[in-house]
Design a protein around this motif. Structure first.
Motif, short mmCIF file in Angstrom:
data_model
loop_
_atom_site.label_atom_id
_atom_site.label_comp_id
_atom_site.label_asym_id
_atom_site.label_seq_id
_atom_site.Cartn_x
_atom_site.Cartn_y
_atom_site.Cartn_z
N LYS A 20 -55.02 -23.60 -18.76
CA LYS A 20 -55.27 -24.52 -17.50
C LYS A 20 -54.33 -25.16 -17.32
O LYS A 20 -53.80 -25.56 -18.29
N SER A 21 -54.03 -25.41 -15.90
CA SER A 21 -52.78 -26.23 -15.54
C SER A 21 -53.23 -26.63 -14.17
O SER A 21 -53.87 -26.13 -13.15
N HIS A 22 -52.78 -28.00 -13.73
CA HIS A 22 -52.94 -28.39 -12.34
C HIS A 22 -51.42 -28.38 -11.58
O HIS A 22 -50.62 -28.43 -11.98
N HIS A 23 -51.95 -28.05 -10.12
CA HIS A 23 -50.69 -27.83 -9.50
C HIS A 23 -50.99 -28.52 -7.95
O HIS A 23 -52.38 -28.91 -7.53
N SER A 24 -50.16 -28.33 -6.95
CA SER A 24 -50.30 -28.68 -5.64
C SER A 24 -49.63 -27.68 -4.65
O SER A 24 -48.87 -27.17 -5.18
N LEU A 25 -50.38 -27.58 -3.65
CA LEU A 25 -49.72 -26.53 -2.51
C LEU A 25 -49.66 -27.34 -1.02
O LEU A 25 -50.55 -27.65 -0.50
N GLU A 26 -48.76 -27.17 -0.50
CA GLU A 26 -48.41 -27.83 0.75
C GLU A 26 -48.73 -26.81 1.88
O GLU A 26 -47.78 -25.92 2.10
N LEU A 27 -49.77 -26.83 2.62
CA LEU A 27 -50.11 -26.00 3.75
C LEU A 27 -50.28 -26.81 5.00
O LEU A 27 -51.23 -27.20 5.40
N GLY A 28 -49.28 -26.64 5.61
CA GLY A 28 -49.09 -27.47 6.89
C GLY A 28 -48.98 -29.17 6.66
O GLY A 28 -48.19 -29.34 5.94
N ASN A 29 -50.04 -29.70 7.32
CA ASN A 29 -50.34 -31.03 7.12
C ASN A 29 -51.39 -31.37 5.89
O ASN A 29 -51.80 -32.39 5.76
N ASP A 30 -51.67 -30.35 5.15
CA ASP A 30 -52.61 -30.51 4.06
C ASP A 30 -52.06 -30.30 2.80
O ASP A 30 -51.27 -29.49 2.57
N THR A 31 -52.27 -31.25 1.79
CA THR A 31 -51.80 -30.95 0.37
C THR A 31 -53.20 -30.63 -0.39
O THR A 31 -54.05 -31.38 -0.48
N ILE A 32 -52.73 -29.51 -0.95
CA ILE A 32 -54.19 -28.79 -1.77
C ILE A 32 -53.87 -29.12 -3.37
O ILE A 32 -52.85 -28.44 -3.76
N GLU A 33 -54.57 -30.03 -3.91
CA GLU A 33 -54.41 -30.33 -5.40
C GLU A 33 -55.72 -29.04 -6.02
O GLU A 33 -56.73 -29.17 -5.68
N TYR A 34 -55.18 -28.29 -6.91
CA TYR A 34 -55.82 -27.17 -7.45
C TYR A 34 -55.78 -27.15 -8.93
O TYR A 34 -54.63 -27.38 -9.40
N VAL A 35 -56.68 -26.47 -9.64
CA VAL A 35 -56.62 -26.23 -10.92
C VAL A 35 -56.52 -24.71 -11.29
O VAL A 35 -57.14 -23.96 -10.68
N ALA A 36 -55.55 -24.32 -11.70
CA ALA A 36 -55.15 -22.86 -11.96
C ALA A 36 -55.46 -22.72 -13.57
O ALA A 36 -55.07 -23.14 -14.40
N ARG A 37 -56.45 -21.42 -13.59
CA ARG A 37 -56.88 -21.00 -14.98
C ARG A 37 -56.66 -19.68 -15.12
O ARG A 37 -57.29 -18.63 -14.42
N ALA A 38 -55.87 -19.16 -16.11
CA ALA A 38 -55.88 -17.71 -16.52
C ALA A 38 -56.76 -17.71 -17.91
O ALA A 38 -56.31 -18.39 -18.86
N ASP A 39 -57.77 -16.82 -17.77
CA ASP A 39 -58.55 -16.81 -19.13
C ASP A 39 -59.26 -15.34 -19.17
O ASP A 39 -59.35 -14.48 -18.33
N TRP A 40 -60.16 -15.19 -20.09
CA TRP A 40 -60.81 -14.11 -20.32
C TRP A 40 -62.49 -14.28 -20.51
O TRP A 40 -62.82 -15.69 -20.69
N MET A 41 -63.40 -13.64 -19.77
CA MET A 41 -64.66 -13.64 -19.92
C MET A 41 -65.41 -12.43 -21.00
O MET A 41 -64.89 -11.49 -20.65
N VAL A 42 -66.08 -12.64 -21.72
CA VAL A 42 -66.53 -12.02 -22.61
C VAL A 42 -67.69 -11.29 -22.08
O VAL A 42 -68.70 -12.00 -21.61
#
Length: 272
Positions: A20-42
């Motif tokens: 899991k990691s934290h990132h931000s993305l600039e989209l126009g006038n909006d800054t999106i703070e989001y959590v990215a997670r790469a994982d497995w589900m059993v």
């Protein structure tokens, strides 16, 4: 003790460790703070671990989950992971291409995606079993003889019903794990994934208690005769002829006069 031996001895099976990691993305006038997670589900069968489904999720951090839609995304194939919609269209990062659409020389670069759907929905990219990093979990048929799983077991999730059930089970478990049952839920599929969407719309509600707010079909594969035509089925040629005629006109290979593209398209559609 290996995970396989632990599962055989009754200990809880643990999939590979995700990240899991934290990132931000600039989209126009909006800054999106989001959590990215790469994982497995059993996924389970008869209360035993049967498969581990890989997924990558992007969840916005600063928005009430009840007001934030959640979209589950899968590509087609069958046999294709979700990579194409993930880093080719909808995700917060995409593969960089040249201005004319051709791929640049290696190495591949990822850049921020200004057209990402993360602007209006959280995203979960799912790899069906047998694609990407999603795999079946080996089972031992007999505790004494230690007989390995047969070929039919390995291909269990390749069948239509089990493929749909695995996606239903995953979505149900994801909503519980992330506490997102209060979110508006959507599913989006491309090509054969569009066929999955059509089948899941009913199955999710009846079999897994998931009420959908919408279903998105991207260039869906729904009419199989159009994908595998023959000379005995005229529908394929009726659909194909206007496209071929418009292509011929574009390349100055058309002998029919018409005032403008719209008039020409109308004429060939009427002929078809």
């Amino acid at each position: 003790m290996t995970e396989k031996k632990a599962a055989a001895q009754g200990a809880p099976y643990k999939p590979p460790k995700g990240k899991k990691s934290h990132h931000s993305l600039e989209l126009g006038n909006d800054t999106i703070e989001y959590v990215a997670r790469a994982d497995w589900m059993v996924l389970r069968k008869d209360e035993k671990p049967r498969a581990e489904m890989f997924h990558v999720s992007y969840l916005r951090r600063d928005v009430d989950s009840a007001q934030r839609p959640l979209t589950f995304v899968f590509n087609g194939g069958p046999g294709a992971s979700s990579a194409y919609l993930h880093v080719g269209a909808l995700g917060p990062r995409r593969v960089a291409f040249n201005e004319d659409g051709t791929p640049p020389r290696p190495p591949v670069r990822l850049v921020d995606n200004a057209e990402s759907w993360l602007a209006f929905t959280d995203l979960v990219f799912i790899d069906p079993i047998g694609t990407g990093f999603s795999r079946t979990i080996a089972v031992e048929k007999d505790a004494d003889k230690k007989a390995p799983e047969d070929e039919a077991d390995k291909k269990e999730y390749y069948r239509l019903k089990r493929d749909l059930e695995s996606l239903g089970e995953f979505i149900q478990k994801f909503l519980s794990r992330e506490k997102r049952w209060d979110s508006p839920v959507f599913i989006a599929g491309e090509s054969y994934g569009g066929f999955r969407v059509g089948k899941l719309a009913k199955l999710l509600q009846e079999g897994y208690g998931v009420g959908l707010n919408g279903a998105i079909l991207i260039s869906p594969a729904l009419e199989w005769m159009l994908l595998d035509p023959s000379d005995y089925d005229v529908l394929h040629w009726v659909d194909l002829f206007p496209s071929m005629a418009m292509a011929a006109r574009h390349h100055d290979r058309c002998r029919v006069d018409a005032q403008g593209d719209d008039a020409f398209r109308h004429a060939v559609e009427q002929f078809a």
